[in-house]
Design a protein around this motif. Structure first.
Motif, mmCIF file in Angstrom:
data_model
loop_
_atom_site.group_PDB
_atom_site.id
_atom_site.type_symbol
_atom_site.label_atom_id
_atom_site.label_comp_id
_atom_site.label_asym_id
_atom_site.label_seq_id
_atom_site.Cartn_x
_atom_site.Cartn_y
_atom_site.Cartn_z
ATOM 1 N N UNK A 349 18.752 -54.468 37.713
ATOM 2 C CA UNK A 349 18.829 -53.631 38.997
ATOM 3 C C UNK A 349 18.273 -54.218 40.128
ATOM 4 N N UNK A 350 19.046 -54.213 41.341
ATOM 5 C CA UNK A 350 18.396 -54.409 42.420
ATOM 6 C C UNK A 350 18.233 -55.911 43.006
ATOM 7 N N UNK A 351 18.821 -56.892 42.136
ATOM 8 C CA UNK A 351 18.916 -58.286 42.379
ATOM 9 C C UNK A 351 19.923 -58.497 43.228
ATOM 10 N N UNK A 375 23.593 -58.070 33.653
ATOM 11 C CA UNK A 375 22.676 -58.165 32.604
ATOM 12 C C UNK A 375 21.981 -59.680 32.602
ATOM 13 N N UNK A 376 20.838 -59.759 31.777
ATOM 14 C CA UNK A 376 20.557 -61.138 31.500
ATOM 15 C C UNK A 376 21.299 -61.753 30.544
ATOM 16 N N UNK A 406 14.426 -54.340 39.784
ATOM 17 C CA UNK A 406 14.058 -53.514 38.490
ATOM 18 C C UNK A 406 14.725 -54.103 37.310
ATOM 19 N N UNK A 407 13.896 -54.694 36.643
ATOM 20 C CA UNK A 407 14.273 -55.328 35.411
ATOM 21 C C UNK A 407 13.181 -55.414 34.168
ATOM 22 N N UNK A 408 13.205 -54.356 33.360
ATOM 23 C CA UNK A 408 12.153 -54.272 32.427
ATOM 24 C C UNK A 408 12.132 -55.170 31.408
ATOM 25 N N UNK A 409 13.320 -56.014 31.271
ATOM 26 C CA UNK A 409 13.297 -56.909 30.213
ATOM 27 C C UNK A 409 12.868 -58.366 30.597
#
Length: 424
Positions: A349-351, A375-376, A406-409
């Motif tokens: 999110x946010x990219x 998504x990645x 926002x990317x916890x991964x």
């Protein structure tokens, strides 16, 4: 002009971003592309390794120029097929691309033409490679002969570790790319990437950059395809650049032409600044990734005439490339588990927000789900690039943008540009 750009990574996103700015472009088609390129051109779902399909596509859209991003397409002979079809291609033929696709070929070529590089040996049998370690001093530099996505290099300080790396490579870790290994002398110095545009007979320097290969802060962890970059690179003093052009770039292009493999496209010379002058670590037959991203942001003016001149063999008539005096830095955001087992599918999110005029986010390994979520879909996923008056300002802007995503991964290095910062 109608232009076909081949590739799907951050390098290709940066090229698409720059090409799309040209007033000469009527139609830009990208195959296969990625979500970040959706607003720059038409995306066609053809793999970069589908040389036959891409040639047919180039004919279909009446391409005036094909720009090849990844080395995999060059190894498949895309430039050769396009030449047979009479379509100008920015990228070398399969034979010329051997400067990258076969380290054994490249080392033998440099040896023939006295281009400065490290001493080496090439081995196909395990016992011969093991025995050869006695000839070399640690650290041991071991490379898979073929393409291994930037991961086919191991540096071992311990002989047993070196033997294990040889066993893994010859044992199939990189498939056919590791059927032969190259063992090299270790070179001490600082490494950088120098780029030149080539039209088969001439070479014009395009500038330099420096990247960070190790996965983690402090240059720790496994080798990767590159976790960040910046340009200009202070290691490239005017004296070093002049020496590299005179002893490496110009002789290489002249020798390739003399051997019947005229080189057209971009020549990437990975150099080591040693006490004895610049030496070749390796050649690549395409723009570096993530070096291309910072070069494209610094390049002023229209890139299309330069690409077309290389493809047509008339670089002498093209305007000289010009660069801004700014510094540009790129921070790679990678999926957790990269480079060995990157986790795919995590939501980002946010990219795609507006980060302001000094920041560009290039997509390297993303896809869009049916519900529109980003998504990645790869190892290196996003390239957050920022410009500034100096390395400190560019770095501050890049990391400020990274923190808004926002990317916890994902994960990233926090020390990109440290060498330049230490130089002041």
């Amino acid at each position: 002009m109608n232009i076909l750009l081949v590739g799907s990574g951050g390098r290709e996103h940066a090229l698409a971003w720059k090409i799309a700015q040209s007033p000469l472009v009527k139609r830009l088609v990208i195959a296969p592309g990625n979500p970040g390129m959706e607003k720059l051109g038409e995306l066609i779902a053809l793999k970069a390794t589908d040389a036959e399909g891409l040639t047919a596509l180039a004919r279909e859209i009446k391409a005036d120029l094909v720009v090849v991003g990844p080395e995999s397409a060059l190894e498949q002979g895309l430039a050769d097929r396009l030449a047979a079809a009479g379509i100008p291609c920015f990228g070398p033929t399969r034979k010329a691309a051997q400067l990258e696709t076969s380290k054994a070929f490249s080392k033998a070529f440099m040896e023939r033409h006295e281009i400065p590089t490290a001493g080496y040996g090439v081995y196909e049998r395990l016992h011969e490679a093991r025995e050869a370690l006695a000839v070399f001093r640690p650290p041991y530099v071991i490379k898979a002969d073929g393409l291994a996505a930037g991961k086919g290099v191991a540096i071992s300080t311990d002989k047993r570790d070196a033997e294990s790396e040889i066993e893994r490579m010859l044992g199939g870790r990189f498939g056919a790319a590791g059927a032969r290994v190259v063992i090299e002398e270790f070179m001490s110095g600082e490494e950088g990437s120098l780029f030149a545009l080539c039209d088969g007979q001439r070479a014009v320097l395009l500038g330099g950059a420096q990247d960070h290969k190790r996965a983690f802060d402090g240059d720790m962890g496994p080798n990767t395809g590159g976790m960040g970059s910046y340009s200009p690179a202070p290691v490239f003093t005017p004296e070093l650049v002049e020496a590299a052009d005179r002893t490496i770039v110009q002789p290489t292009v002249a020798a390739m032409a003399a051997e019947g493999m005229p080189y057209r496209g971009v020549l990437y010379a990975g150099l080591m600044a040693t006490d004895a002058g610049p030496k070749v670590v390796e050649f690549n037959a395409r723009f570096g990734d993530p070096e291309c991203q910072v070069l494209m942001m610094r390049l002023e003016g229209d890139i299309v005439p330069l690409l077309l001149a290389c493809a047509r063999g008339d670089l002498g008539r093209a305007p000289a490339p010009a660069f801004s005096g700014d510094t540009v830095i790129c921070v790679v955001m990678a999926a957790k588990g990269y480079p060995d087992s990157p986790l795919e599918g995590s939501i980002i999110r946010g990219a795609e927000q507006d980060f302001g005029p000094h920041v560009q986010v290039f997509h390297a390994g993303t896809k869009r789900r049916d519900d529109g979520q980003l998504v990645a879909a790869g190892g290196r996923v996003l390239n957050v690039c920022a410009r500034g008056a100096d390395i400190a300002e560019a770095r501050e802007r890049a990391y400020a943008a990274v923190k808004k995503i926002d990317w916890p991964g994902g994960f990233y290095r926090t020390d990109i540009g440290w060498r330049a910062l230490e130089r002041g």
